[in-house]
Scaffold this active site. Sequence first.
Site, PDB file in Angstrom:
ATOM      1  N   VAL A  26      10.138  -3.315  -0.691  1.00  0.00           N
ATOM      2  CA  VAL A  26      11.388  -2.886  -1.346  1.00  0.00           C
ATOM      3  C   VAL A  26      12.237  -1.995  -0.453  1.00  0.00           C
ATOM      4  O   VAL A  26      13.418  -1.808  -0.725  1.00  0.00           O
ATOM      5  CB  VAL A  26      11.130  -2.155  -2.689  1.00  0.00           C
ATOM      6  CG1 VAL A  26      10.547  -3.085  -3.718  1.00  0.00           C
ATOM      7  CG2 VAL A  26      10.236  -0.933  -2.507  1.00  0.00           C
ATOM      8  N   GLY A  27      11.683  -1.446   0.620  1.00  0.00           N
ATOM      9  CA  GLY A  27      12.505  -0.589   1.473  1.00  0.00           C
ATOM     10  C   GLY A  27      11.750  -0.098   2.685  1.00  0.00           C
ATOM     11  O   GLY A  27      10.525  -0.007   2.677  1.00  0.00           O
ATOM     12  N   MET A  28      12.513   0.191   3.741  1.00  0.00           N
ATOM     13  CA  MET A  28      11.927   0.697   4.981  1.00  0.00           C
ATOM     14  C   MET A  28      12.620   1.996   5.348  1.00  0.00           C
ATOM     15  O   MET A  28      13.841   2.041   5.432  1.00  0.00           O
ATOM     16  CB  MET A  28      12.127  -0.326   6.105  1.00  0.00           C
ATOM     17  CG  MET A  28      11.450   0.056   7.400  1.00  0.00           C
ATOM     18  SD  MET A  28       9.674  -0.231   7.321  1.00  0.00           S
ATOM     19  CE  MET A  28       9.138   0.522   8.855  1.00  0.00           C
ATOM     20  N   ALA A  30      12.466   5.784   7.856  1.00  0.00           N
ATOM     21  CA  ALA A  30      12.144   6.177   9.226  1.00  0.00           C
ATOM     22  C   ALA A  30      10.645   6.424   9.393  1.00  0.00           C
ATOM     23  O   ALA A  30      10.095   6.243  10.462  1.00  0.00           O
ATOM     24  CB  ALA A  30      12.928   7.429   9.591  1.00  0.00           C
ATOM     25  N   GLY A  32       8.131   5.325   7.003  1.00  0.00           N
ATOM     26  CA  GLY A  32       7.205   4.527   6.212  1.00  0.00           C
ATOM     27  C   GLY A  32       7.858   3.342   5.542  1.00  0.00           C
ATOM     28  O   GLY A  32       9.072   3.271   5.384  1.00  0.00           O
ATOM     29  N   LEU A  33       7.010   2.389   5.161  1.00  0.00           N
ATOM     30  CA  LEU A  33       7.437   1.188   4.443  1.00  0.00           C
ATOM     31  C   LEU A  33       7.054   1.348   2.978  1.00  0.00           C
ATOM     32  O   LEU A  33       5.965   1.822   2.659  1.00  0.00           O
ATOM     33  CB  LEU A  33       6.728  -0.035   5.051  1.00  0.00           C
ATOM     34  CG  LEU A  33       6.977  -1.401   4.423  1.00  0.00           C
ATOM     35  CD1 LEU A  33       8.437  -1.820   4.548  1.00  0.00           C
ATOM     36  CD2 LEU A  33       6.086  -2.456   5.093  1.00  0.00           C
ATOM     37  N   VAL A  34       7.962   0.954   2.081  1.00  0.00           N
ATOM     38  CA  VAL A  34       7.709   1.075   0.646  1.00  0.00           C
ATOM     39  C   VAL A  34       7.599  -0.317   0.035  1.00  0.00           C
ATOM     40  O   VAL A  34       8.436  -1.187   0.284  1.00  0.00           O
ATOM     41  CB  VAL A  34       8.837   1.862  -0.063  1.00  0.00           C
ATOM     42  CG1 VAL A  34       8.529   1.993  -1.556  1.00  0.00           C
ATOM     43  CG2 VAL A  34       9.005   3.241   0.560  1.00  0.00           C
ATOM     44  N   ASP A 141      18.658  16.597   2.002  1.00  0.00           N
ATOM     45  CA  ASP A 141      19.061  15.235   2.389  1.00  0.00           C
ATOM     46  C   ASP A 141      19.473  14.427   1.167  1.00  0.00           C
ATOM     47  O   ASP A 141      19.153  13.251   1.053  1.00  0.00           O
ATOM     48  CB  ASP A 141      17.911  14.543   3.129  1.00  0.00           C
ATOM     49  CG  ASP A 141      18.367  13.265   3.833  1.00  0.00           C
ATOM     50  OD1 ASP A 141      19.533  13.203   4.267  1.00  0.00           O
ATOM     51  OD2 ASP A 141      17.563  12.318   3.938  1.00  0.00           O
TER      52      ASP A 141
END
Length: 357
Positions: A26-28, A30, A32-34, A141
């Site tokens: 579902v997402g990358m 900086a 880690g990969l989710v 952030d």
Amino acid sequence: MAEFVRAQIFGTTFEITSRYTDLQPVGMGAFGLVCSAKDQLTGQAVAVKKIMKPFSTPVLSKRTYRELKLLKHLKHENVISLSDIFISPLEDIYFVTELLGTDLHRLLTSRPLEKQFIQYFLYQILRGLKYVHSAGVVHRDLKPSNILVNENCDLKICDFGLARIQDPQMTGYVSTRYYRAPEIMLTWQKYDVEVDIWSAGCIFAEMLEGKPLFPGKDHVNQFSIITDLLGTPPDDVISTICSENTLRFVQSLPKRERQPLKNKFKNADPQAIELLERMLVFDPRKRVKAGEALADPYLSPYHDPTDEPEAEEKFDWSFNDADLPVDTWKIMMYSEILDYHNVDSANNGEGQENGGA
């Protein structure tokens, strides 16, 4: 001993316990990969974040430890919550959290938001920030892509890896430029919880307008765009600038007058503009606090002072100045994970005794 299974996602090996199935990327980020997954224990959809090589450097180890400690400590309806954590046989770390269907960035790029959604989303952002700030934590952030939303419009703030202690001597470059408070660009040292209020104001403006308010190409351009709308910073703000180069740059700019925000947001609710004016203030000392903003008339449909909790205790930042080797961070991380599972099992046992699941 938990049984681990392996799956290849975008060329990355996910090595997770058999409790989690149906992995989908579902997402990358900086660090880690989710993936989304199904939790076989609860039947719920969850997000599984793999922290790549958490023990490769002391800096990355410390960052991962900080994120873990924050996820364990922060417990609030508008902050993403940890449901599991484990270290795989390959020594990667996996955080498991709730899965929300989308994020504010995707929503904003797909369609304009109606007034009641803007109000409700802003209310939840500020409600989460009130809690986080009361814990002595600054997110640093905040941006639309780390504000998660589900189909019921429930909103949760995520990505606390960059978060830092409320500290009068904070360090420079962090948040995505469009949402970055001017004091980060100007002083590079002294900033506090008010940076999150500025970011929330930029997000609020983007919800009203459908596009970023301050889309700077670089630091200089960013600051120029801000001063076009908000005018030249007052002298007492300029006097806090630590860097001589930055001070010279700011003093060299032509004087600009603050523009009324109602001229920029011609179709917006006047009460929305009044609250935005309180959030986008150059001087952080005069910027509205999260708790004050929740009581603003614009948010009156949702404001409930009895249901806007603060943290029960401050977050313990004692580790944050430590300069430790990787092996020490690793031992500390293992200890935190064991503690998390002990607390979790105790809670589960208590729930079963009381007839809970």
